[in-house]
Design a protein around this motif. Structure first.
Motif, PDB file in Angstrom:
ATOM      1  N   GLN A 174       6.848   7.280   3.403  1.00 10.17           N
ATOM      2  CA  GLN A 174       7.587   6.272   2.647  1.00 10.17           C
ATOM      3  C   GLN A 174       8.869   5.905   3.394  1.00 10.17           C
ATOM      4  N   LYS A 175       9.087   4.619   3.543  1.00  7.42           N
ATOM      5  CA  LYS A 175      10.286   4.109   4.204  1.00  7.42           C
ATOM      6  C   LYS A 175      10.758   2.863   3.467  1.00  7.42           C
ATOM      7  N   ASP A 176      11.927   2.948   2.843  1.00  5.98           N
ATOM      8  CA  ASP A 176      12.513   1.822   2.114  1.00  5.98           C
ATOM      9  C   ASP A 176      11.533   1.225   1.097  1.00  5.98           C
ATOM     10  N   GLY A 177      10.808   2.094   0.429  1.00  2.00           N
ATOM     11  CA  GLY A 177       9.889   1.649  -0.616  1.00  2.00           C
ATOM     12  C   GLY A 177       8.507   1.260  -0.126  1.00  2.00           C
ATOM     13  N   LYS A 178       8.311   1.210   1.180  1.00  2.00           N
ATOM     14  CA  LYS A 178       6.991   0.907   1.736  1.00  2.00           C
ATOM     15  C   LYS A 178       6.266   2.222   1.978  1.00  2.00           C
ATOM     16  N   VAL A 179       5.100   2.361   1.367  1.00  4.52           N
ATOM     17  CA  VAL A 179       4.391   3.634   1.407  1.00  4.52           C
ATOM     18  C   VAL A 179       3.049   3.485   2.108  1.00  4.52           C
ATOM     19  N   THR A 180       2.672   4.526   2.843  1.00  5.29           N
ATOM     20  CA  THR A 180       1.363   4.606   3.491  1.00  5.29           C
ATOM     21  C   THR A 180       0.724   5.927   3.106  1.00  5.29           C
ATOM     22  N   PHE A 181      -0.531   5.863   2.653  1.00  3.67           N
ATOM     23  CA  PHE A 181      -1.306   7.061   2.348  1.00  3.67           C
ATOM     24  C   PHE A 181      -2.331   7.266   3.464  1.00  3.67           C
ATOM     25  N   MET A 182      -2.498   8.515   3.885  1.00  5.60           N
ATOM     26  CA  MET A 182      -3.507   8.842   4.894  1.00  5.60           C
ATOM     27  C   MET A 182      -4.328  10.037   4.430  1.00  5.60           C
ATOM     28  N   LEU A 183      -5.618  10.018   4.759  1.00  6.38           N
ATOM     29  CA  LEU A 183      -6.523  11.116   4.451  1.00  6.38           C
ATOM     30  C   LEU A 183      -7.369  11.415   5.676  1.00  6.38           C
ATOM     31  N   ASN A 184      -7.303  12.644   6.143  1.00  6.07           N
ATOM     32  CA  ASN A 184      -8.076  13.070   7.310  1.00  6.07           C
ATOM     33  C   ASN A 184      -7.950  12.073   8.463  1.00  6.07           C
ATOM     34  N   ASP A 185      -6.692  11.702   8.736  1.00  6.62           N
ATOM     35  CA  ASP A 185      -6.286  10.872   9.880  1.00  6.62           C
ATOM     36  C   ASP A 185      -6.614   9.384   9.742  1.00  6.62           C
ATOM     37  N   LYS A 186      -7.033   8.945   8.562  1.00  3.05           N
ATOM     38  CA  LYS A 186      -7.282   7.512   8.347  1.00  3.05           C
ATOM     39  C   LYS A 186      -6.353   6.972   7.263  1.00  3.05           C
ATOM     40  N   ILE A 187      -5.880   5.743   7.452  1.00  4.60           N
ATOM     41  CA  ILE A 187      -5.048   5.097   6.430  1.00  4.60           C
ATOM     42  C   ILE A 187      -5.927   4.692   5.257  1.00  4.60           C
ATOM     43  N   THR A 188      -5.530   5.120   4.059  1.00  2.00           N
ATOM     44  CA  THR A 188      -6.330   4.813   2.873  1.00  2.00           C
ATOM     45  C   THR A 188      -5.622   3.866   1.905  1.00  2.00           C
ATOM     46  N   ALA A 189      -4.300   3.718   2.035  1.00  4.89           N
ATOM     47  CA  ALA A 189      -3.585   2.797   1.141  1.00  4.89           C
ATOM     48  C   ALA A 189      -2.226   2.455   1.747  1.00  4.89           C
ATOM     49  N   GLU A 190      -1.776   1.224   1.483  1.00  3.50           N
ATOM     50  CA  GLU A 190      -0.440   0.776   1.856  1.00  3.50           C
ATOM     51  C   GLU A 190       0.101  -0.104   0.741  1.00  3.50           C
ATOM     52  N   MET A 191       1.381   0.077   0.400  1.00  3.44           N
ATOM     53  CA  MET A 191       1.981  -0.723  -0.647  1.00  3.44           C
ATOM     54  C   MET A 191       3.495  -0.756  -0.466  1.00  3.44           C
ATOM     55  N   ASP A 192       4.093  -1.877  -0.836  1.00  2.00           N
ATOM     56  CA  ASP A 192       5.541  -2.019  -0.870  1.00  2.00           C
ATOM     57  C   ASP A 192       5.964  -1.996  -2.326  1.00  2.00           C
ATOM     58  N   PHE A 193       6.630  -0.933  -2.749  1.00  3.53           N
ATOM     59  CA  PHE A 193       7.012  -0.790  -4.147  1.00  3.53           C
ATOM     60  C   PHE A 193       8.148  -1.735  -4.548  1.00  3.53           C
ATOM     61  N   ASN A 194       8.708  -2.444  -3.585  1.00  2.87           N
ATOM     62  CA  ASN A 194       9.729  -3.452  -3.895  1.00  2.87           C
ATOM     63  C   ASN A 194       9.138  -4.853  -4.046  1.00  2.87           C
ATOM     64  N   SER A 195       7.861  -4.991  -3.751  1.00  2.00           N
ATOM     65  CA  SER A 195       7.248  -6.318  -3.680  1.00  2.00           C
ATOM     66  C   SER A 195       6.855  -6.860  -5.049  1.00  2.00           C
ATOM     67  N   ASP A 196       6.773  -8.180  -5.128  1.00  2.00           N
ATOM     68  CA  ASP A 196       6.280  -8.830  -6.345  1.00  2.00           C
ATOM     69  C   ASP A 196       4.819  -8.472  -6.604  1.00  2.00           C
ATOM     70  N   LYS A 197       4.071  -8.282  -5.517  1.00  2.00           N
ATOM     71  CA  LYS A 197       2.665  -7.900  -5.655  1.00  2.00           C
ATOM     72  C   LYS A 197       2.545  -6.617  -6.463  1.00  2.00           C
ATOM     73  N   TRP A 198       3.336  -5.611  -6.109  1.00  2.00           N
ATOM     74  CA  TRP A 198       3.296  -4.344  -6.826  1.00  2.00           C
ATOM     75  C   TRP A 198       3.737  -4.515  -8.274  1.00  2.00           C
ATOM     76  N   LYS A 199       4.819  -5.229  -8.475  1.00  2.00           N
ATOM     77  CA  LYS A 199       5.333  -5.424  -9.832  1.00  2.00           C
ATOM     78  C   LYS A 199       4.301  -6.122 -10.717  1.00  2.00           C
ATOM     79  N   ASN A 200       3.606  -7.099 -10.160  1.00  2.00           N
ATOM     80  CA  ASN A 200       2.577  -7.810 -10.916  1.00  2.00           C
ATOM     81  C   ASN A 200       1.384  -6.895 -11.232  1.00  2.00           C
ATOM     82  N   MET A 201       1.033  -6.054 -10.260  1.00  2.00           N
ATOM     83  CA  MET A 201      -0.080  -5.133 -10.483  1.00  2.00           C
ATOM     84  C   MET A 201       0.234  -4.158 -11.616  1.00  2.00           C
TER      85      MET A 201
END
Length: 240
Positions: A174-201
């Motif tokens: 996590q960096k400045d609200g931008k988060v990356t999830f990884m599982l067994n060396d692969k990226i599985t999710a990315e999201m910006d918790f400050n974004s309108d996209k997240w707020k709408n979701m």
């Protein structure tokens, strides 16, 4: 000939030394010299839960035990259960952990958790990194596979969990609200918790009824208690 033999002996000795060093650094719940130099900190030493406590409680719950060098949530313990949360809050960081579940197991890691008496559970404030054993019925639901941002996003890259009894390795950055999830060396999710996209979701989900959910970009890390056994080890964090 003697020189060649000496050279071969030296090479073999060096290889043995390198293997020994690698084995030493590979021991669970330890930091290598390189990790220490990079600023990594252990959140679990394999012996105590000193850096953790049960959410909104002052003492740890007996359902959370140390078993075989891992933090284990015993599904057979009928005590009043609760999620285990870090003593400290974190904002910008890289968090790495190993985990495994028993058959049809289900658990999660919550981030940016706000621990307050008015918030009854970790999930009411913290978005979840989903942990799921592939034999669980929810595996068929794209937004509930392991490594997902639980109920919001399907796996960005498909990843099977390891076979029963084997350890999976996960990472949350996590960096400045931008988060990356990884599982067994692969990226599985990315999201910006400050974004309108997240707020709408969030507003379109059942989490909209919880005013603190997903609103924060710093907070505590929580390990979810669930009805099936879950184990954690190698929990380490590097703040940025």
């Amino acid at each position: 000939m003697k020189t060649i033999k000496n050279l071969l002996f030296s090479c073999i000795s060096m290889s043995v030394m390198l293997i020994s060093c690698n084995q030493k650094t590979a021991e669970p719940n330890t930091l290598s010299d390189k990790e220490q130099a990079e600023g990594w900190v252990l959140l679990f030493d394999g012996k105590s839960l000193d850096r953790w406590h049960v959410y909104n409680q002052t003492e740890n719950n007996p359902a959370w035990v140390i078993k075989d060098g891992a933090i284990y949530c015993d599904p057979n313990n009928q005590s009043n259960k609760g999620d285990l949360v870090s003593n400290e809050s974190y904002q910008n960081y890289e968090f790495q952990f190993d985990w495994k579940l028993e058959k049809e197991g289900n658990s999660g890691i919550f981030i940016n958790v706000q621990e307050k008496p008015g918030i009854d559970a970790t999930w009411q404030s913290g978005p979840e990194y989903q942990l799921l054993e592939d034999s669980h019925a929810d595996f068929a639901i794209p937004q509930k596979k392991a490594g997902c941002l639980y109920t919001f996003l399907p796996q960005q890259n498909f990843v099977n969990t390891k076979s029963k009894g084997e350890w999976n390795r996960s990472k949350i950055i996590q960096k400045d609200g931008k988060v990356t999830f990884m599982l067994n060396d692969k990226i599985t999710a990315e999201m910006d918790f400050n974004s309108d996209k997240w707020k709408n979701m969030v507003q379109q989900s059942h989490f909209k009824d919880f005013p603190e959910f997903g609103k924060n970009t710093s907070g505590k890390i929580a390990l979810q208690d669930w009805s099936r056994g879950v184990s954690f080890r190698n929990l380490k964090i590097k703040t940025r």
